[in-house]
Design an enzyme around this catalytic site. Structure first.
Site, PDB file in Angstrom:
ATOM      1  N   CYS A  90       0.863  -1.179   0.000  1.00  0.00           N
ATOM      2  CA  CYS A  90       0.000   0.000   0.000  1.00  0.00           C
ATOM      3  C   CYS A  90       0.907   1.239   0.000  1.00  0.00           C
ATOM      4  O   CYS A  90       1.593   1.508   0.998  1.00  0.00           O
ATOM      5  CB  CYS A  90      -0.894  -0.018   1.232  1.00  0.00           C
ATOM      6  SG  CYS A  90      -2.082   1.335   1.317  1.00  0.00           S
ATOM      7  N   CYS A 112      37.291   9.018  -9.040  1.00  0.00           N
ATOM      8  CA  CYS A 112      36.397  10.167  -8.905  1.00  0.00           C
ATOM      9  C   CYS A 112      35.138   9.958  -9.733  1.00  0.00           C
ATOM     10  O   CYS A 112      35.212   9.673 -10.925  1.00  0.00           O
ATOM     11  CB  CYS A 112      37.114  11.438  -9.353  1.00  0.00           C
ATOM     12  SG  CYS A 112      36.078  12.913  -9.294  1.00  0.00           S
TER      13      CYS A 112
END
Length: 261
Positions: A90, A112
């Site tokens: 739900c 990086c």
């Protein structure tokens, strides 16, 4: 929690993928959506590994959260008999986004994240590439904390792609060709465990692809040190890290394409 019958996805019937509104991760396939007449979107299954369950603070219900960003989605109920799976997720409409394309995800770390993101995002079939952090123990890590090398995270990139236009193997091959998988805990001038070479897989199928590619590279004489682990929570990096090279007009300083396959 939004009020019943007010959410935009309660009666939504388009085919596609429901995503996390906070981080964009795929959560539910539209084929699992059904009308529970409860007033909230209902799904009888999640995309594999997309959500986690934990006891709700009210002590009665089971909460569901996005695995990638830990955002609240709603609650899961079982034993109600709505569908053969006997399960109802739900979910609040405000927790959801929607894509009419069945997207998949890949997670790569190799130095990086600016360079990995920059070189993977333009590839055909790639919808987005986002810099972030994965593989650590600290919740909501910051760049400053990551730079200490003590959080356990790697600078990683989440790639969302259209599997009808490219394949996971194609992306993984490119990943191994735009960084040096033989460098341990570094990439070029960047040193530290946060710069390690790693692939975070979302399924056993992805794991098999990576294992096969690593075996191929080792047969070619490369001493590959790339870590392979199961994808866990992906923490998007700060806004100033996203599309860094596009915004600054600079070029990657430790990533370049080197054909290896």
């Amino acid at each position: 929690t939004e009020r019943a019958f007010t959410g935009r996805y309660v009666n939504h019937k388009d085919k596609g993928t429901y995503t996390c509104t906070r981080c964009g991760s795929p959560l539910f396939d539209s084929t699992t959506k059904f009308d529970s007449r409860s007033g909230w979107p209902a799904f009888d299954d999640t995309i594999e590994g997309a959500a986690r369950e934990l006891p709700d603070p009210d002590g009665l219900r089971v909460e569901i959260r996005c695995v990638r960003c830990d955002g609240h989605l709603g609650h899961v109920f079982r034993g109600e008999g709505f569908t053969p799976s006997n399960t109802r997720h739900c979910v609040n409409s405000i927790s959801l986004g929607f894509s009419d394309t069945p997207l998949e995800e890949a997670f790569f770390a190799g130095g990086c994240f600016w360079g990995i993101e920059h070189l993977l995002e333009p590839l055909p079939g790639v919808v987005s590439a986002v810099s972030g952090y994965m593989g650590g123990e600290v919740k909501s890590p910051t760049y400053e904390a990551i730079c200490t090398g003590k959080t356990g995270h790697a600078e990683a990139v989440r790639v969302r792609f259209d599997p009808t236009k490219t394949t996971y193997e194609t992306l993984a091959k490119m990943f191994f060709e735009i960084h040096d998988p033989t460098q341990r805990n570094r990439q070029g001038p960047d040193k530290g465990p946060q710069y390690r070479s790693a692939v975070y897989v979302t399924s056993a199928t992805q794991g098999k692809v990576i294992d096969r590619l690593i075996t191929t590279l080792k047969k070619k004489g490369l001493d590959v040190v790339t870590e392979v682990a199961k994808a866990d929570i992906f923490w998007p990096a700060e806004a100033y890290h996203q599309d860094y090279y596009v915004r600054t007009g600079k070029a990657p300083y430790c990533h370049a394409h080197t054909p290896r396959f």
